[in-house]
Design a protein around this motif. Sequence first.
Motif, PDB file in Angstrom:
ATOM      1  N   GLN A  27       0.853  -1.195   0.000  1.00 54.23           N
ATOM      2  CA  GLN A  27       0.000   0.000   0.000  1.00 54.23           C
ATOM      3  C   GLN A  27       0.890   1.247   0.000  1.00 54.23           C
ATOM      4  O   GLN A  27       1.670   1.469   0.918  1.00 54.23           O
ATOM      5  CB  GLN A  27      -0.927  -0.026   1.210  1.00 54.23           C
ATOM      6  N   SER A 114      -5.466   1.400  -7.835  1.00 60.10           N
ATOM      7  CA  SER A 114      -6.725   1.719  -7.141  1.00 60.10           C
ATOM      8  C   SER A 114      -6.405   2.426  -5.832  1.00 60.10           C
ATOM      9  O   SER A 114      -5.426   2.091  -5.148  1.00 60.10           O
ATOM     10  CB  SER A 114      -7.541   0.451  -6.883  1.00 60.10           C
ATOM     11  N   ASP A 115      -7.214   3.432  -5.508  1.00 59.22           N
ATOM     12  CA  ASP A 115      -7.037   4.205  -4.273  1.00 59.22           C
ATOM     13  C   ASP A 115      -8.047   3.742  -3.225  1.00 59.22           C
ATOM     14  O   ASP A 115      -9.209   3.488  -3.549  1.00 59.22           O
ATOM     15  CB  ASP A 115      -7.256   5.705  -4.547  1.00 59.22           C
ATOM     16  N   ASP A 116      -7.583   3.648  -1.987  1.00 55.93           N
ATOM     17  CA  ASP A 116      -8.471   3.268  -0.886  1.00 55.93           C
ATOM     18  C   ASP A 116      -8.702   4.505  -0.017  1.00 55.93           C
ATOM     19  O   ASP A 116      -7.783   5.002   0.638  1.00 55.93           O
ATOM     20  CB  ASP A 116      -7.809   2.141  -0.070  1.00 55.93           C
ATOM     21  N   GLU A 117      -9.939   4.988  -0.056  1.00 48.03           N
ATOM     22  CA  GLU A 117     -10.277   6.228   0.681  1.00 48.03           C
ATOM     23  C   GLU A 117     -10.109   6.053   2.188  1.00 48.03           C
ATOM     24  O   GLU A 117      -9.765   6.999   2.893  1.00 48.03           O
ATOM     25  CB  GLU A 117     -11.731   6.652   0.381  1.00 48.03           C
ATOM     26  N   ASN A 118     -10.371   4.856   2.702  1.00 45.99           N
ATOM     27  CA  ASN A 118     -10.312   4.623   4.154  1.00 45.99           C
ATOM     28  C   ASN A 118      -8.875   4.705   4.670  1.00 45.99           C
ATOM     29  O   ASN A 118      -8.602   5.372   5.664  1.00 45.99           O
ATOM     30  CB  ASN A 118     -10.912   3.248   4.511  1.00 45.99           C
ATOM     31  N   THR A 119      -7.967   4.014   3.977  1.00 46.34           N
ATOM     32  CA  THR A 119      -6.573   4.005   4.457  1.00 46.34           C
ATOM     33  C   THR A 119      -5.743   5.115   3.816  1.00 46.34           C
ATOM     34  O   THR A 119      -4.606   5.336   4.180  1.00 46.34           O
ATOM     35  CB  THR A 119      -5.898   2.653   4.128  1.00 46.34           C
ATOM     36  N   ARG A 120      -6.354   5.800   2.831  1.00 40.98           N
ATOM     37  CA  ARG A 120      -5.670   6.833   2.059  1.00 40.98           C
ATOM     38  C   ARG A 120      -4.339   6.324   1.497  1.00 40.98           C
ATOM     39  O   ARG A 120      -3.280   6.944   1.636  1.00 40.98           O
ATOM     40  CB  ARG A 120      -5.487   8.127   2.886  1.00 40.98           C
ATOM     41  N   THR A 121      -4.424   5.146   0.900  1.00 38.08           N
ATOM     42  CA  THR A 121      -3.253   4.552   0.227  1.00 38.08           C
ATOM     43  C   THR A 121      -3.672   4.103  -1.172  1.00 38.08           C
ATOM     44  O   THR A 121      -4.868   3.986  -1.467  1.00 38.08           O
ATOM     45  CB  THR A 121      -2.718   3.307   0.986  1.00 38.08           C
ATOM     46  N   THR A 123      -3.006   1.113  -4.210  1.00 38.38           N
ATOM     47  CA  THR A 123      -2.460  -0.218  -4.503  1.00 38.38           C
ATOM     48  C   THR A 123      -2.226  -0.303  -6.005  1.00 38.38           C
ATOM     49  O   THR A 123      -3.073   0.127  -6.803  1.00 38.38           O
ATOM     50  CB  THR A 123      -3.451  -1.323  -4.061  1.00 38.38           C
TER      51      THR A 123
END
Length: 227
Positions: A27, A114-121, A123
């Motif tokens: 991440q 892809s961006d993960d809004e929750n972890t702000r990371t 992949t």
Amino acid sequence: MEIKEKLTLPKLIEEAQLFCVEQSKFQHKELFGVTDGKAVGTLIEQKFQKYLQDKYEVTIGSSANGIDLPSADILTDIKVTSIKQPQSSCPFKDAKQKIFGLSYNLLVFVYDKSDDENTRTATLNFVSCSFVSKERTADYTTTFRLREMVKDNANEADIIAYLQDKNIPADEITLLKLSELILQTPPEQGYLTISNALQWRLQYQRIVALIDDIPGISKIVSYNKPK
């Protein structure tokens, strides 16, 4: 001081696969929200170079000389591109590159970000990775057609007319020399799509989608790899 093993092409291919698997789980905080493909590409190229340097005795090129792994036994440029539009640019040396290849190998990493809004990371899932030997780095359509023309007993005038028709960036003297060379030693079938520009635009869609086994192209990671 430990003596590192010297990097070889088989090892490079092996390590590229391990790197793809490892990086696909990683991440990246620094890539969250980043849409600039060049920034993503530069980060991954540098990561892979460091990854190789930590394990092997390897020569890393400077951005000035253009090739990432410039030693004569490896002679490979690393390209990192998004699956949305798998392409990159490369320096234009001369028109011959489109017909006879770039004169160095390519290691092409293709990611789906892809961006993960929750972890702000972010992949990067590596959906394709291919090693393309220098013999296969010419333009697909141009080499396909020229190979056919040579088989059909085309002469120099036919070849020059075809090259002019395709706007190959070269003057008349160069085109004449090229046509002589093509008739003497027909080009290998290339697998890139190379668009004319001030820099070559290399497109990798055909390599990403490749299912057949082609000598000189190693599909290291592939979402459509034959079972």
